[in-house]
Design a protein around this motif. Structure first.
Motif, PDB file in Angstrom:
ATOM      1  N   ALA A  78       0.831  -1.200   0.000  1.00 51.28           N
ATOM      2  CA  ALA A  78       0.000   0.000   0.000  1.00 51.28           C
ATOM      3  C   ALA A  78       0.869   1.255   0.000  1.00 51.28           C
ATOM      4  N   CYS A  79       0.434   2.236  -0.769  1.00 49.41           N
ATOM      5  CA  CYS A  79       1.158   3.499  -0.835  1.00 49.41           C
ATOM      6  C   CYS A  79       1.079   4.207   0.521  1.00 49.41           C
ATOM      7  N   GLU A  80       2.216   4.725   0.935  1.00 44.26           N
ATOM      8  CA  GLU A  80       2.324   5.380   2.224  1.00 44.26           C
ATOM      9  C   GLU A  80       1.557   6.709   2.254  1.00 44.26           C
ATOM     10  N   HIS A  81       1.382   7.300   1.097  1.00 45.54           N
ATOM     11  CA  HIS A  81       0.711   8.604   1.028  1.00 45.54           C
ATOM     12  C   HIS A  81      -0.788   8.477   0.843  1.00 45.54           C
ATOM     13  N   CYS A  82      -1.198   7.717  -0.174  1.00 43.98           N
ATOM     14  CA  CYS A  82      -2.622   7.698  -0.512  1.00 43.98           C
ATOM     15  C   CYS A  82      -3.296   6.379  -0.140  1.00 43.98           C
ATOM     16  N   GLY A  83      -2.527   5.356   0.237  1.00 41.62           N
ATOM     17  CA  GLY A  83      -3.117   4.089   0.641  1.00 41.62           C
ATOM     18  C   GLY A  83      -3.515   3.177  -0.506  1.00 41.62           C
ATOM     19  N   ILE A  99       5.878   4.290  -1.908  1.00 37.04           N
ATOM     20  CA  ILE A  99       4.814   5.148  -2.448  1.00 37.04           C
ATOM     21  C   ILE A  99       4.509   4.747  -3.888  1.00 37.04           C
ATOM     22  N   CYS A 100       3.273   4.999  -4.295  1.00 35.58           N
ATOM     23  CA  CYS A 100       2.855   4.609  -5.638  1.00 35.58           C
ATOM     24  C   CYS A 100       3.405   5.589  -6.679  1.00 35.58           C
ATOM     25  N   LEU A 101       3.271   5.221  -7.923  1.00 35.75           N
ATOM     26  CA  LEU A 101       3.819   6.030  -9.011  1.00 35.75           C
ATOM     27  C   LEU A 101       3.190   7.425  -9.041  1.00 35.75           C
ATOM     28  N   ASP A 102       1.866   7.487  -8.843  1.00 36.84           N
ATOM     29  CA  ASP A 102       1.176   8.773  -8.859  1.00 36.84           C
ATOM     30  C   ASP A 102       1.752   9.728  -7.822  1.00 36.84           C
ATOM     31  N   CYS A 103       1.937   9.223  -6.616  1.00 40.95           N
ATOM     32  CA  CYS A 103       2.457  10.064  -5.537  1.00 40.95           C
ATOM     33  C   CYS A 103       3.913  10.430  -5.806  1.00 40.95           C
ATOM     34  N   ALA A 104       4.678   9.501  -6.346  1.00 44.87           N
ATOM     35  CA  ALA A 104       6.086   9.786  -6.651  1.00 44.87           C
ATOM     36  C   ALA A 104       6.188  10.898  -7.682  1.00 44.87           C
TER      37      ALA A 104
HETATM   38 ZN   LIG Z   1       0.037   7.020  -3.596  1.00 42.90          ZN
END
Ligand SMILES: [Zn+2]
Length: 107
Positions: A78-83, A99-104
């Motif tokens: 799970a992404c640390e920022h958005c879950g 973190i996921c690609l979107d958040c990165a």
């Molecule tokens: Zn994310």
């Protein structure tokens, strides 16, 4: 994702080894400074490179340990920022990411 944990554990060992090697290299220093100026400046440049490499290993190790902790907590995917789940391909390319690609991309 048991494989990813194994990859990270291997990476952790490797980084600790690397860090220790740089440390040992730095500790070997301290001999008399009786060389000519050119040698000293070369030496200094090398020290800076070692320092940068050691810093890099330390940063990466911190990231690996952080990712391992999240895997152990069952949150490894799970992404640390958005879950949102982090893509499988991204985890394979960057096993220590949290973190996921979107958040990165947004960072
Ligand atoms: Zn994310």
């Amino acid at each position: 994702m048991a494989d990813r944990k194994q990859v990270l554990e291997g990476l952790r060992e490797e980084l600790i080894e690397r860090f220790d090697r740089y440390q040992a290299h730095k500790e070997q220093k301290g001999g008399p400074l009786d060389k000519d100026t050119e040698d000293q400046s070369t030496e200094l440049a090398n020290d800076e490179v070692i320092e940068a490499l050691q810093q890099e290993a330390e940063d990466e190790l911190r990231q690996v340990l952080h990712a391992l902790k999240r895997i152990e907590a069952g949150e490894g995917d799970a992404c640390e920022h958005c879950g949102e789940p982090i893509g499988e391909g991204r985890l394979q390319a960057l096993p220590y990411t949290t973190i996921c690609l979107d958040c990165a991309e947004r960072q």
